[in-house]
Design a protein around this motif. Structure first.
Motif, PDB file in Angstrom:
ATOM      1  N   LEU A  84       0.829  -1.204   0.000  1.00  0.00           N
ATOM      2  CA  LEU A  84       0.000   0.000   0.000  1.00  0.00           C
ATOM      3  C   LEU A  84       0.866   1.258   0.000  1.00  0.00           C
ATOM      4  CD1 LEU A  84      -2.774   1.442   0.309  1.00  0.00           C
ATOM      5  CD2 LEU A  84      -2.476   1.194   2.772  1.00  0.00           C
ATOM      6  N   LEU A  85       1.828   1.322   0.919  1.00  0.00           N
ATOM      7  CA  LEU A  85       2.621   2.538   1.079  1.00  0.00           C
ATOM      8  C   LEU A  85       3.674   2.748   0.000  1.00  0.00           C
ATOM      9  CD1 LEU A  85       3.035   2.575   4.948  1.00  0.00           C
ATOM     10  CD2 LEU A  85       1.615   4.064   3.550  1.00  0.00           C
ATOM     11  N   PHE A  86       4.336   1.688  -0.451  1.00  0.00           N
ATOM     12  CA  PHE A  86       5.425   1.844  -1.416  1.00  0.00           C
ATOM     13  C   PHE A  86       4.980   1.763  -2.872  1.00  0.00           C
ATOM     14  CE2 PHE A  86       7.819   0.173   2.337  1.00  0.00           C
ATOM     15  CZ  PHE A  86       8.456   1.369   2.638  1.00  0.00           C
ATOM     16  N   TYR A  87       3.934   0.981  -3.142  1.00  0.00           N
ATOM     17  CA  TYR A  87       3.522   0.777  -4.529  1.00  0.00           C
ATOM     18  C   TYR A  87       2.114   1.297  -4.834  1.00  0.00           C
ATOM     19  CZ  TYR A  87       7.478  -2.348  -4.123  1.00  0.00           C
ATOM     20  OH  TYR A  87       8.733  -2.862  -3.867  1.00  0.00           O
ATOM     21  N   GLY A  88       1.405   1.769  -3.816  1.00  0.00           N
ATOM     22  CA  GLY A  88       0.067   2.299  -4.015  1.00  0.00           C
ATOM     23  C   GLY A  88      -0.980   1.249  -4.339  1.00  0.00           C
ATOM     24  N   ARG A  89      -0.694  -0.009  -4.026  1.00  0.00           N
ATOM     25  CA  ARG A  89      -1.645  -1.097  -4.312  1.00  0.00           C
ATOM     26  C   ARG A  89      -2.748  -1.144  -3.255  1.00  0.00           C
ATOM     27  NH1 ARG A  89       3.135  -5.251  -5.341  1.00  0.00           N
ATOM     28  NH2 ARG A  89       3.687  -4.578  -7.443  1.00  0.00           N
ATOM     29  N   VAL A  90      -3.920  -1.525  -3.684  1.00  0.00           N
ATOM     30  CA  VAL A  90      -5.042  -1.718  -2.761  1.00  0.00           C
ATOM     31  C   VAL A  90      -4.709  -2.927  -1.892  1.00  0.00           C
ATOM     32  CG1 VAL A  90      -7.493  -2.271  -2.600  1.00  0.00           C
ATOM     33  CG2 VAL A  90      -6.678  -0.703  -4.370  1.00  0.00           C
ATOM     34  N   SER A  91      -4.923  -2.805  -0.586  1.00  0.00           N
ATOM     35  CA  SER A  91      -4.581  -3.867   0.356  1.00  0.00           C
ATOM     36  C   SER A  91      -5.815  -4.377   1.078  1.00  0.00           C
ATOM     37  CB  SER A  91      -3.590  -3.342   1.392  1.00  0.00           C
ATOM     38  OG  SER A  91      -2.399  -2.944   0.767  1.00  0.00           O
ATOM     39  N   PRO A  92      -5.865  -5.678   1.322  1.00  0.00           N
ATOM     40  CA  PRO A  92      -7.029  -6.224   2.036  1.00  0.00           C
ATOM     41  C   PRO A  92      -7.011  -5.855   3.518  1.00  0.00           C
ATOM     42  CG  PRO A  92      -5.424  -7.951   1.631  1.00  0.00           C
ATOM     43  CD  PRO A  92      -4.922  -6.720   0.929  1.00  0.00           C
ATOM     44  N   ILE A  93      -8.199  -5.661   4.053  1.00  0.00           N
ATOM     45  CA  ILE A  93      -8.382  -5.472   5.488  1.00  0.00           C
ATOM     46  C   ILE A  93      -9.028  -6.758   5.987  1.00  0.00           C
ATOM     47  CG2 ILE A  93      -9.621  -4.206   7.273  1.00  0.00           C
ATOM     48  CD1 ILE A  93      -9.353  -1.712   5.534  1.00  0.00           C
ATOM     49  N   ILE A  94      -8.402  -7.360   6.986  1.00  0.00           N
ATOM     50  CA  ILE A  94      -8.808  -8.672   7.487  1.00  0.00           C
ATOM     51  C   ILE A  94      -9.468  -8.520   8.847  1.00  0.00           C
ATOM     52  CG2 ILE A  94      -7.955 -10.956   8.162  1.00  0.00           C
ATOM     53  CD1 ILE A  94      -5.563 -10.358   6.246  1.00  0.00           C
ATOM     54  N   GLU A  95     -10.534  -9.265   9.059  1.00  0.00           N
ATOM     55  CA  GLU A  95     -11.184  -9.262  10.367  1.00  0.00           C
ATOM     56  C   GLU A  95     -10.236  -9.877  11.380  1.00  0.00           C
ATOM     57  OE1 GLU A  95     -15.459 -10.278  12.386  1.00  0.00           O
ATOM     58  OE2 GLU A  95     -14.851 -11.411  10.627  1.00  0.00           O
ATOM     59  N   ASP A  96     -10.086  -9.223  12.514  1.00  0.00           N
ATOM     60  CA  ASP A  96      -9.153  -9.674  13.549  1.00  0.00           C
ATOM     61  C   ASP A  96      -9.875 -10.596  14.522  1.00  0.00           C
ATOM     62  OD1 ASP A  96      -6.823  -9.936  14.921  1.00  0.00           O
ATOM     63  OD2 ASP A  96      -6.806  -7.915  15.749  1.00  0.00           O
ATOM     64  N   ARG A  97      -9.766 -11.903  14.267  1.00  0.00           N
ATOM     65  CA  ARG A  97     -10.377 -12.920  15.133  1.00  0.00           C
ATOM     66  C   ARG A  97      -9.275 -13.881  15.567  1.00  0.00           C
ATOM     67  NH1 ARG A  97     -14.891 -15.455  11.534  1.00  0.00           N
ATOM     68  NH2 ARG A  97     -13.162 -15.370  10.077  1.00  0.00           N
ATOM     69  N   PRO A  98      -8.827 -13.796  16.818  1.00  0.00           N
ATOM     70  CA  PRO A  98      -7.705 -14.618  17.288  1.00  0.00           C
ATOM     71  C   PRO A  98      -7.902 -16.128  17.145  1.00  0.00           C
ATOM     72  CG  PRO A  98      -8.259 -12.939  18.900  1.00  0.00           C
ATOM     73  CD  PRO A  98      -9.317 -12.894  17.843  1.00  0.00           C
ATOM     74  N   GLN A  99      -9.092 -16.658  17.374  1.00  0.00           N
ATOM     75  CA  GLN A  99      -9.323 -18.100  17.319  1.00  0.00           C
ATOM     76  C   GLN A  99      -9.743 -18.587  15.935  1.00  0.00           C
ATOM     77  OE1 GLN A  99     -10.183 -16.350  20.055  1.00  0.00           O
ATOM     78  NE2 GLN A  99      -8.912 -17.405  21.531  1.00  0.00           N
ATOM     79  N   ALA A 100      -9.831 -17.696  14.971  1.00  0.00           N
ATOM     80  CA  ALA A 100     -10.309 -18.088  13.640  1.00  0.00           C
ATOM     81  C   ALA A 100      -9.276 -18.934  12.909  1.00  0.00           C
ATOM     82  CB  ALA A 100     -10.626 -16.853  12.820  1.00  0.00           C
ATOM     83  N   THR A 101      -9.754 -19.944  12.203  1.00  0.00           N
ATOM     84  CA  THR A 101      -8.862 -20.782  11.405  1.00  0.00           C
ATOM     85  C   THR A 101      -8.789 -20.286   9.971  1.00  0.00           C
ATOM     86  OG1 THR A 101     -10.690 -22.290  10.944  1.00  0.00           O
ATOM     87  CG2 THR A 101      -9.246 -22.827  12.800  1.00  0.00           C
ATOM     88  N   ALA A 102      -9.812 -19.580   9.530  1.00  0.00           N
ATOM     89  CA  ALA A 102      -9.840 -19.051   8.166  1.00  0.00           C
ATOM     90  C   ALA A 102      -9.703 -17.529   8.193  1.00  0.00           C
ATOM     91  CB  ALA A 102     -11.145 -19.430   7.476  1.00  0.00           C
ATOM     92  N   VAL A 103      -9.092 -16.983   7.156  1.00  0.00           N
ATOM     93  CA  VAL A 103      -8.935 -15.542   7.030  1.00  0.00           C
ATOM     94  C   VAL A 103     -10.176 -14.977   6.360  1.00  0.00           C
ATOM     95  CG1 VAL A 103      -7.598 -13.735   5.906  1.00  0.00           C
ATOM     96  CG2 VAL A 103      -6.431 -15.712   6.881  1.00  0.00           C
ATOM     97  N   ALA A 104     -10.731 -13.943   6.952  1.00  0.00           N
ATOM     98  CA  ALA A 104     -11.927 -13.313   6.394  1.00  0.00           C
ATOM     99  C   ALA A 104     -11.591 -11.882   5.981  1.00  0.00           C
ATOM    100  CB  ALA A 104     -13.059 -13.315   7.409  1.00  0.00           C
ATOM    101  N   ILE A 105     -11.542 -11.630   4.674  1.00  0.00           N
ATOM    102  CA  ILE A 105     -11.294 -10.282   4.187  1.00  0.00           C
ATOM    103  C   ILE A 105     -12.592  -9.499   4.316  1.00  0.00           C
ATOM    104  CG2 ILE A 105     -10.689  -8.871   2.184  1.00  0.00           C
ATOM    105  CD1 ILE A 105      -8.911 -11.198   1.265  1.00  0.00           C
ATOM    106  N   GLU A 106     -12.530  -8.404   5.052  1.00  0.00           N
ATOM    107  CA  GLU A 106     -13.727  -7.622   5.366  1.00  0.00           C
ATOM    108  C   GLU A 106     -13.700  -6.229   4.774  1.00  0.00           C
ATOM    109  OE1 GLU A 106     -16.405  -8.703   6.810  1.00  0.00           O
ATOM    110  OE2 GLU A 106     -15.642 -10.670   7.356  1.00  0.00           O
TER     111      GLU A 106
END
Length: 105
Positions: A34-56
């Motif tokens: 995001l900062l160096f190349y200006g690319r759109v970056s995913p925001i991930i839900e912060d769930r400590p016990q989650a096994t799967a990544v959820a892009i929110e």
């Protein structure tokens, strides 16, 4: 004036986004893109016990390159680029998020 959300620095270069009861994060590698190349970056839900990544949502530079826009399930926010960079470098503990008000139609 109340604060709508907070951007804060966490261990390992991760940025944490807190809006009301919602917690999200931007991973260190995505932050660099995001900062160096200006690319759109995913925001991930912060769930400590989650096994799967959820892009929110996603983070992107605004058209002028002077701010970062954060779009999440909880809403859309903007933070000045200077504040975002200071938090990302660990120079500041946190920065406030400001609601992104849609343009009048």
């Amino acid at each position: 004036m109340t604060e709508d959300g907070t951007l804060s620095y966490c261990a390992g270069g991760v940025l944490r986004i807190t809006v009301e009861a919602e917690h999200y994060r931007i991973e260190a590698e995505d932050l660099k893109n995001l900062l160096f190349y200006g690319r759109v970056s995913p925001i991930i839900e912060d769930r400590p016990q989650a096994t799967a990544v959820a892009i929110e949502g996603h983070a992107a530079m605004n058209a002028s390159g002077k701010a970062v826009m954060l779009h999440t399930r909880a809403g859309s926010y903007i933070v000045p680029l200077v504040s975002f960079q200071r938090v990302a470098r660990g120079e500041a503990i946190s920065a406030p998020l400001f609601p992104l008000i849609p343009e009048a139609v």
